[in-house]
Design a protein around this motif. Structure first.
Motif, PDB file in Angstrom:
ATOM      1  N   LEU B  99       2.901  11.205   0.484  1.00  0.00           N
ATOM      2  CA  LEU B  99       3.989  10.230   0.444  1.00  0.00           C
ATOM      3  C   LEU B  99       4.590  10.066   1.826  1.00  0.00           C
ATOM      4  O   LEU B  99       4.538  10.977   2.647  1.00  0.00           O
ATOM      5  CB  LEU B  99       5.090  10.645  -0.544  1.00  0.00           C
ATOM      6  N   GLN B 100       5.137   8.877   2.046  1.00  0.00           N
ATOM      7  CA  GLN B 100       5.895   8.662   3.274  1.00  0.00           C
ATOM      8  C   GLN B 100       7.328   8.305   2.885  1.00  0.00           C
ATOM      9  O   GLN B 100       8.212   9.139   2.896  1.00  0.00           O
ATOM     10  CB  GLN B 100       5.220   7.607   4.143  1.00  0.00           C
ATOM     11  N   CYS B 101       7.559   7.060   2.480  1.00  0.00           N
ATOM     12  CA  CYS B 101       8.928   6.716   2.081  1.00  0.00           C
ATOM     13  C   CYS B 101       9.282   7.298   0.720  1.00  0.00           C
ATOM     14  O   CYS B 101      10.447   7.546   0.423  1.00  0.00           O
ATOM     15  CB  CYS B 101       9.132   5.201   2.067  1.00  0.00           C
ATOM     16  N   GLY B 102       8.275   7.511  -0.130  1.00  0.00           N
ATOM     17  CA  GLY B 102       8.503   8.153  -1.425  1.00  0.00           C
ATOM     18  C   GLY B 102       8.908   7.237  -2.556  1.00  0.00           C
ATOM     19  O   GLY B 102       9.102   7.703  -3.684  1.00  0.00           O
ATOM     20  N   PHE B 103       9.007   5.944  -2.302  1.00  0.00           N
ATOM     21  CA  PHE B 103       9.477   5.034  -3.359  1.00  0.00           C
ATOM     22  C   PHE B 103       8.485   4.957  -4.523  1.00  0.00           C
ATOM     23  O   PHE B 103       8.881   4.859  -5.680  1.00  0.00           O
ATOM     24  CB  PHE B 103       9.712   3.633  -2.769  1.00  0.00           C
ATOM     25  N   CYS B 104       7.213   5.040  -4.201  1.00  0.00           N
ATOM     26  CA  CYS B 104       6.188   4.932  -5.242  1.00  0.00           C
ATOM     27  C   CYS B 104       5.935   6.259  -5.940  1.00  0.00           C
ATOM     28  O   CYS B 104       5.251   6.312  -6.955  1.00  0.00           O
ATOM     29  CB  CYS B 104       4.868   4.464  -4.613  1.00  0.00           C
ATOM     30  N   CYS B 136       1.397   1.505  -3.460  1.00  0.00           N
ATOM     31  CA  CYS B 136       2.028   2.265  -2.388  1.00  0.00           C
ATOM     32  C   CYS B 136       1.828   1.482  -1.105  1.00  0.00           C
ATOM     33  O   CYS B 136       0.696   1.158  -0.765  1.00  0.00           O
ATOM     34  CB  CYS B 136       1.382   3.646  -2.253  1.00  0.00           C
ATOM     35  N   ARG B 137       2.925   1.180  -0.419  1.00  0.00           N
ATOM     36  CA  ARG B 137       2.762   0.382   0.799  1.00  0.00           C
ATOM     37  C   ARG B 137       2.698   1.247   2.049  1.00  0.00           C
ATOM     38  O   ARG B 137       2.576   0.737   3.150  1.00  0.00           O
ATOM     39  CB  ARG B 137       3.872  -0.670   0.913  1.00  0.00           C
ATOM     40  N   CYS B 138       2.793   2.567   1.893  1.00  0.00           N
ATOM     41  CA  CYS B 138       2.827   3.443   3.075  1.00  0.00           C
ATOM     42  C   CYS B 138       1.531   4.207   3.316  1.00  0.00           C
ATOM     43  O   CYS B 138       1.039   4.255   4.433  1.00  0.00           O
ATOM     44  CB  CYS B 138       3.945   4.470   2.952  1.00  0.00           C
ATOM     45  N   THR B 139       1.016   4.867   2.282  1.00  0.00           N
ATOM     46  CA  THR B 139       0.040   5.941   2.553  1.00  0.00           C
ATOM     47  C   THR B 139      -1.398   5.487   2.700  1.00  0.00           C
ATOM     48  O   THR B 139      -2.218   6.247   3.214  1.00  0.00           O
ATOM     49  CB  THR B 139       0.036   6.968   1.402  1.00  0.00           C
TER      50      THR B 139
HETATM   51  S1  FES Z   1       5.122   6.342   0.082  1.00  0.00           S
HETATM   52 FE1  FES Z   1       6.144   4.498   0.542  1.00  0.00          FE
HETATM   53  S2  FES Z   1       5.437   3.210  -1.047  1.00  0.00           S
HETATM   54 FE2  FES Z   1       4.226   4.942  -1.317  1.00  0.00          FE
END
Ligand code: FES
Ligand SMILES: Cc1cc2nc3c(=O)[nH]c(=O)nc-3n(C[C@H](O)[C@H](O)[C@H](O)COP(=O)(O)OP(=O)(O)OC[C@H]3O[C@@H](n4cnc5c(N)ncnc54)[C@H](O)[C@@H]3O)c2cc1C
Ligand code: FES
Lengths: 288, 158
Positions: B99-104, B136-139
Motif C-alpha cells: 500500500l501507499q496511500c492506503g485508501f484501497c 488501486c491507483r498507487c501500487t
Molecule cells: S494504495 Fe493508494 S489507492 Fe491503493
C-alpha cells in the motif's frame, strides 16, 4: 428524494398489490447494482422501492424435470456455483459470471440485467439463445414470456404496471445440447460488451447440428435473434462453409451505433467473428 | 420522512440503527456506526474501496441500502483483526508494503479474506480476477498480489 419509501413484501400478492397501487414511480430492487447507481446519480427518481428479496423462493435455483428454475433475485455468484446448471447451460452461466466484479456478482441478478434493458446486458443473449422464459406475475395473474419479448428498447420493457419477474425457466436440454457466450471488451475484465453473442445448439450422434439458436447483444437497440444464422448451421457439422454463412447472417442483423467503445463497422465485423467462435465452442461442448 | 429501524449484526456484535430509505450501507457504517475503515472511492460499484462481507459474500456497501442490512451478518475491515492481533492478510500487506496511500487497502483486505475463506489455494490468475473490482491507483497491484499469495501460503501452513 425525501419522499422515497422502501418496502420489502413477503409474498407475491403483497408485492403485486403494492406495485399496482403505487402512486408515482415504483422500482423493483433485486441486487441494486444498476438501480442504486441510477438512484445516486439522479437518473431515476423513484417514489417507492420494492425489494423483492423477502418473497419466498425468489432467491435460489431448483432443478425441475431436468430443466431449471432460477429465482429472479438469485445473485449471479450463486448461479456460477450451481454444478447442475453449469453442466447443462454453461453459456448462460458464463454470461452471468461476466457481469461486473466479485462484489457485483454477490448481488447482481438475471432479472435486473434483463429489466435494466441495456442493449449490452451480458446474460440476455445467452438466455435468449437458451430459450429461457420469464415468469411474469402481476395484477392479472401469471404469464410465461420468452425472454426476447421482455426488452422493447434501451431502458424499456414490456412489463405493465404492477408486474415483475418472479423466476426464469430453462427447459430440459435435449441430449447432446450445449451453449456458449462470448463478448468483446477492450480490457480483460470489468468492462461493458462492445458485442455479445449467445449460441445454443444440439447435435445428433453423427455430429450434425439438428437445432440452433443465436442471439446478439450490443449491436441494436435490443438483443436480436439470428434465424438465418441458425438455418445456416443446422444440417452441417459446422464446417467452414457453414461458419462463413453464420458470420454473414450475424453481420446482416446488426443495427449498431458508433460510440466510444466501438464504431458501427467494428461492431458488425466482431458480431460475425464472435458468432463463429461461440458456435464452435457450443458445438464442442455438445459433443459435436 | 420517518426513519426505518434496522437490526443487524456487524463484526459479530448485534447492532441497530435508524436509516432513511436512500441511505447506503456505506453511509450507515461510516456516519452512523462510526466505522470509517470502509471507504467511498466512487459510490458506483467500480472501485471496491467500500467492500464488506455480507452473509458470506463480498459486496460493495455503496450499492447496498442500509435497510437491506436487516437480519444480515456483516463483516467490515474493523472486524478482520482478532483484537490486537492482525489477520495474516493484514500482516502480509504490511510486510510486502502492498500500500501507499492506503485508501484501497481496507477493501482489498476484506475482498482477499473473502477469497481465502472460499479458496485457500488460489492461483495468481484467480487472485487477480477475484480482486479485479478493487482499484488501486498507487501500487501497480504487484505488491498486493504478492501479499495475497504469501498470506494464502501462510494460512495454509505452507
Ligand atoms: S494504495 Fe493508494 S489507492 Fe491503493
Ligand atoms: C461495477 C459494475 C460493473 C458492471 N458490469 C456489467 C457487465 O460486465 N455486464 C453487464 O451486463 N452488466 C454489468 N453491470 C450492470 C449490472 O450489474 C447488471 O445489469 C445486473 O445484472 C443488474 O442486476 P441487479 O439485480 O443488480 O439489478 P437492480 O439494480 O436491482 O435492477 C435493475 C433494473 O431492473 C429492474 N428489476 C430488477 N429486478 C426485477 C424483477 N424481478 N422484475 C422486474 N424488474 C426488475 C429494477 O427495477 C431496475 O430498473 C455492472 C454494474 C456495475 C456497478
Ligand atoms: S465506493 Fe463502493 S465501489 Fe467505489
Amino acid at each position: 428524494m425525501s419522499s422515497l419509501s422502501y418496502t420489502a413484501p413477503t409474498s407475491v400478492n403483497e408485492a403485486v398489490g403494492i406495485l399496482a397501487g403505487a402512486q408515482g414511480l415504483a422500482k423493483i430492487l433485486s441486487g441494486g447494482t444498476d438501480l442504486l447507481v441510477q438512484l445516486r446519480s439522479g437518473r431515476t427518481k423513484p417514489d417507492i422501492i420494492v425489494d423483492t428479496k423477502k418473497i419466498p423462493g425468489i432467491m435460489g435455483i431448483r432443478e425441475v424435470d431436468g430443466g431449471f428454475v432460477i429465482g429472479a433475485a438469485t445473485p449471479c455468484s450463486v448461479i456460477g456455483e450451481h454444478a447442475g446448471l453449469s453442466a447443462a447451460y454453461p453459456g448462460v452461466v458464463e454470461a452471468s459470471g461476466l457481469i461486473g466484479s466479485t462484489q457485483v456478482q454477490g448481488r447482481c441478478t438475471l432479472a435486473g440485467n434483463l429489466c435494466n434493458a441495456s442493449p449490452a446486458a451480458d446474460s440476455v443473449p445467452a438466455m435468449i439463445a437458451a430459450r429461457a422464459t420469464a415468469i411474469v406475475v402481476g395484477p392479472s395473474g401469471q404469464r410465461a414470456v420468452p425472454v426476447e419479448q421482455i426488452v422493447t428498447g434501451p431502458g424499456r420493457t414490456s412489463l405493465a404496471k404492477g408486474e415483475f419477474i418472479l423466476e426464469f425457466h430453462l427447459p430440459k436440454p435435449a441430449p447432446h445440447s450445449s451453449d456458449a457466450y462470448l463478448r468483446f471488451i477492450p480490457r480483460t475484465e470489468m468492462d461493458i460488451a462492445v458485442v455479445g453473442v449467445g449460441v445454443s445448439l444440439t447435435v445428433d450422434a453423427a455430429g450434425v447440428i439438428t437445432d440452433a439458436r443465436i442471439a446478439l447483444g450490443a449491436v441494436a437497440p435490443t438483443q436480436v435473434l439470428v434465424p438465418d444464422g441458425a438455418a445456416a448451421i443446422i444440417g452441417s457439422k459446422l464446417d467452414d462453409a457453414a461458419l462463413a454463412k453464420l458470420d454473414a447472417a450475424a453481420r446482416a442483423v446488426c443495427n449498431p451505433i458508433t460510440d466510444k467503445r466501438g464504431t458501427i463497422d467494428f461492431r458488425i465485423k466482431i458480431a460475425g467473428v464472435l458468432a463463429r467462435r461461440a458456435a464452435t465452442i457450443a458445438y464442442k461442448r455438445a459433443g459435436g | 420522512m420517518s426513519k426505518i429501524h434496522v437490526t443487524t449484526t456487524i463484526n459479530g456484535e448485534p447492532a441497530e440503527f435508524l436509516t432513511e430509505p436512500q441511505m447506503s450501507l456505506l453511509d450507515i457504517l461510516r456516519d452512523e456506526m462510526h466505522l470509517t475503515g470502509s471507504k467511498e472511492g466512487c459510490g458506483s460499484g467500480d472501485c471496491g474501496a467500500c467492500s464488506v462481507i455480507m452473509d458470506g459474500r463480498v459486496v460493495c456497501s455503496c450499492l447496498v441500502l442500509g435497510v437491506e442490512a436487516e437480519g444480515k451478518d456483516i463483516t467490515t475491515i474493523e472486524g478482520i483483526a482478532n483484537g490486537e492481533d492482525l489477520h495474516p492478510v493484514q500482516r502480509k500487506f504490511l510486510e510486502h508494503a502492498a500500500l501507499q496511500c492506503g485508501f484501497c487497502t481496507p477493501g482489498l483486505i476484506v475482498a482477499t479474506k473473502a477469497l481465502l475463506d472460499r479458496n485457500p489455494d488460489p492461483t495468481e490468475t484467480e487472485a487477480r480476477y477475484w480482486l479485479a473490482g478493487n482499484l488501486c491507483r498507487c501500487t501497480g497491484y504487484d505488491k498486493i498480489i504478492r501479499a495475497v499469495m504469501d498470506a494464502a501460503a501462510e494460512m495454509r501452513g505452507a
